[in-house]
Motif scaffolding. Sequence first.
Motif, PDB file in Angstrom:
ATOM      1  N   PRO A  79       0.834  -1.203   0.000  1.00  0.00           N
ATOM      2  CA  PRO A  79       0.000   0.000   0.000  1.00  0.00           C
ATOM      3  C   PRO A  79       0.874   1.260   0.000  1.00  0.00           C
ATOM      4  CG  PRO A  79      -0.718  -1.540   1.689  1.00  0.00           C
ATOM      5  CD  PRO A  79       0.576  -2.059   1.150  1.00  0.00           C
ATOM      6  N   GLY A  80       0.522   2.206  -0.829  1.00  0.00           N
ATOM      7  CA  GLY A  80       1.260   3.461  -0.875  1.00  0.00           C
ATOM      8  C   GLY A  80       2.532   3.413  -1.707  1.00  0.00           C
ATOM      9  N   ASP A  81       2.942   2.251  -2.132  1.00  0.00           N
ATOM     10  CA  ASP A  81       4.155   2.114  -2.949  1.00  0.00           C
ATOM     11  C   ASP A  81       3.731   2.139  -4.419  1.00  0.00           C
ATOM     12  OD1 ASP A  81       6.498   1.372  -4.269  1.00  0.00           O
ATOM     13  OD2 ASP A  81       7.026  -0.143  -2.787  1.00  0.00           O
ATOM     14  N   PRO A  82       4.295   3.015  -5.225  1.00  0.00           N
ATOM     15  CA  PRO A  82       3.876   3.095  -6.624  1.00  0.00           C
ATOM     16  C   PRO A  82       4.323   1.901  -7.460  1.00  0.00           C
ATOM     17  CG  PRO A  82       5.736   4.535  -6.247  1.00  0.00           C
ATOM     18  CD  PRO A  82       5.333   3.986  -4.900  1.00  0.00           C
ATOM     19  N   TYR A  83       5.231   1.098  -6.941  1.00  0.00           N
ATOM     20  CA  TYR A  83       5.734  -0.038  -7.704  1.00  0.00           C
ATOM     21  C   TYR A  83       4.914  -1.285  -7.441  1.00  0.00           C
ATOM     22  CZ  TYR A  83       9.836   2.829  -8.502  1.00  0.00           C
ATOM     23  OH  TYR A  83      10.674   3.833  -8.866  1.00  0.00           O
ATOM     24  N   ARG A  84       4.740  -2.089  -8.469  1.00  0.00           N
ATOM     25  CA  ARG A  84       4.094  -3.386  -8.368  1.00  0.00           C
ATOM     26  C   ARG A  84       5.031  -4.396  -9.027  1.00  0.00           C
ATOM     27  NH1 ARG A  84       1.636  -0.911  -5.287  1.00  0.00           N
ATOM     28  NH2 ARG A  84      -0.545  -0.375  -5.274  1.00  0.00           N
ATOM     29  N   TRP A  85       5.003  -5.624  -8.522  1.00  0.00           N
ATOM     30  CA  TRP A  85       5.846  -6.672  -9.077  1.00  0.00           C
ATOM     31  C   TRP A  85       4.975  -7.695  -9.783  1.00  0.00           C
ATOM     32  CZ3 TRP A  85       6.636  -4.295  -4.479  1.00  0.00           C
ATOM     33  CH2 TRP A  85       7.861  -3.650  -4.317  1.00  0.00           C
ATOM     34  N   LEU A  86       5.328  -8.010 -11.002  1.00  0.00           N
ATOM     35  CA  LEU A  86       4.620  -9.022 -11.765  1.00  0.00           C
ATOM     36  C   LEU A  86       5.095 -10.391 -11.290  1.00  0.00           C
ATOM     37  CD1 LEU A  86       2.720  -9.735 -14.120  1.00  0.00           C
ATOM     38  CD2 LEU A  86       4.725  -9.633 -15.615  1.00  0.00           C
ATOM     39  N   LEU A  87       4.185 -11.182 -10.722  1.00  0.00           N
ATOM     40  CA  LEU A  87       4.535 -12.506 -10.223  1.00  0.00           C
ATOM     41  C   LEU A  87       4.322 -13.580 -11.282  1.00  0.00           C
ATOM     42  CD1 LEU A  87       2.941 -12.384  -6.663  1.00  0.00           C
ATOM     43  CD2 LEU A  87       5.301 -11.878  -7.325  1.00  0.00           C
ATOM     44  N   ALA A  88       3.286 -13.415 -12.092  1.00  0.00           N
ATOM     45  CA  ALA A  88       2.987 -14.424 -13.106  1.00  0.00           C
ATOM     46  C   ALA A  88       2.178 -13.794 -14.234  1.00  0.00           C
ATOM     47  CB  ALA A  88       2.208 -15.574 -12.487  1.00  0.00           C
ATOM     48  N   ARG A  89       2.368 -14.324 -15.445  1.00  0.00           N
ATOM     49  CA  ARG A  89       1.597 -13.878 -16.605  1.00  0.00           C
ATOM     50  C   ARG A  89       1.293 -15.096 -17.451  1.00  0.00           C
ATOM     51  NH1 ARG A  89       4.179  -9.427 -19.881  1.00  0.00           N
ATOM     52  NH2 ARG A  89       2.949  -8.072 -18.547  1.00  0.00           N
ATOM     53  N   ASP A  90       0.064 -15.143 -17.945  1.00  0.00           N
ATOM     54  CA  ASP A  90      -0.354 -16.224 -18.827  1.00  0.00           C
ATOM     55  C   ASP A  90      -1.260 -15.593 -19.875  1.00  0.00           C
ATOM     56  OD1 ASP A  90      -0.716 -18.722 -19.890  1.00  0.00           O
ATOM     57  OD2 ASP A  90      -1.714 -19.577 -18.147  1.00  0.00           O
ATOM     58  N   SER A  91      -1.442 -16.269 -20.979  1.00  0.00           N
ATOM     59  CA  SER A  91      -2.335 -15.772 -22.026  1.00  0.00           C
ATOM     60  C   SER A  91      -3.401 -16.803 -22.313  1.00  0.00           C
ATOM     61  CB  SER A  91      -1.550 -15.475 -23.306  1.00  0.00           C
ATOM     62  OG  SER A  91      -0.665 -14.413 -23.091  1.00  0.00           O
ATOM     63  N   ALA A  92      -4.553 -16.317 -22.749  1.00  0.00           N
ATOM     64  CA  ALA A  92      -5.675 -17.194 -23.066  1.00  0.00           C
ATOM     65  C   ALA A  92      -6.307 -16.729 -24.373  1.00  0.00           C
ATOM     66  CB  ALA A  92      -6.696 -17.152 -21.936  1.00  0.00           C
ATOM     67  N   PRO A  93      -6.800 -17.672 -25.176  1.00  0.00           N
ATOM     68  CA  PRO A  93      -7.383 -17.299 -26.463  1.00  0.00           C
ATOM     69  C   PRO A  93      -8.801 -16.751 -26.379  1.00  0.00           C
ATOM     70  CG  PRO A  93      -7.398 -19.688 -26.219  1.00  0.00           C
ATOM     71  CD  PRO A  93      -6.674 -19.124 -25.026  1.00  0.00           C
ATOM     72  N   THR A  94      -9.539 -17.073 -25.298  1.00  0.00           N
ATOM     73  CA  THR A  94     -10.926 -16.622 -25.159  1.00  0.00           C
ATOM     74  C   THR A  94     -11.154 -16.079 -23.753  1.00  0.00           C
ATOM     75  OG1 THR A  94     -11.780 -18.723 -24.327  1.00  0.00           O
ATOM     76  CG2 THR A  94     -11.693 -18.455 -26.742  1.00  0.00           C
ATOM     77  N   ALA A  95     -12.294 -15.419 -23.583  1.00  0.00           N
ATOM     78  CA  ALA A  95     -12.636 -14.858 -22.272  1.00  0.00           C
ATOM     79  C   ALA A  95     -12.804 -15.960 -21.225  1.00  0.00           C
ATOM     80  CB  ALA A  95     -13.914 -14.027 -22.384  1.00  0.00           C
TER      81      ALA A  95
END
Length: 128
Positions: A11-27
Motif C-alpha cells: 500500500p502506498g508504494d507506486p511499484y508493483r511486481w509481476l509474479l505471473a503472466r499467462d495468455s488465453a485465447p478466449t474470455a
Amino acid sequence: MIHCETWAGLPGDPYRWLLARDSAPTAWAAVRRLTDAAERLADRLDTDPNDPRPFPGATLRRWLDDRIGCEDVAHRLATGAYVPEVVTITGPDHALYTLTAMPADGCICHRPRPLTAAIAAHPEGVLA
C-alpha cells in the motif's frame, strides 16, 4: 488473446511486481487461467485452507466459488474491457496481491521494478 496477470505490491508504494503472466485465447479460457492463479496464490498464502480463521486466501477461495463473479469477468473480457482488479487481497506483511486481465491488443506491458541485490539474495521470500 487475453493476458492474465498476478501482481504484488505494498500500500502506498507506486511499484508493483509481476509474479505471473499467462495468455488465453478466449474470455472463458482467461477466467480459467485466473481461477488457477487464484487457487495457487491461496494455497501459498494460507497455511491451512480448512482453518476457519480469515486467512488471506479465504477471499480468493470465495471468488473461485462465485459463479456470477466469474461470468461477469468473462463478459467484460469478451467485450474487450480491461479488468484491472479481478480480485485483490491483503496478504502477510500487508502485501497486496491482485489478479488482473486485459485484451492483448490493449496491453501496456509494464516492466516490474528491478530486484535489488538484497532482495535477489533472499529468493525464499518470493511466493510465485
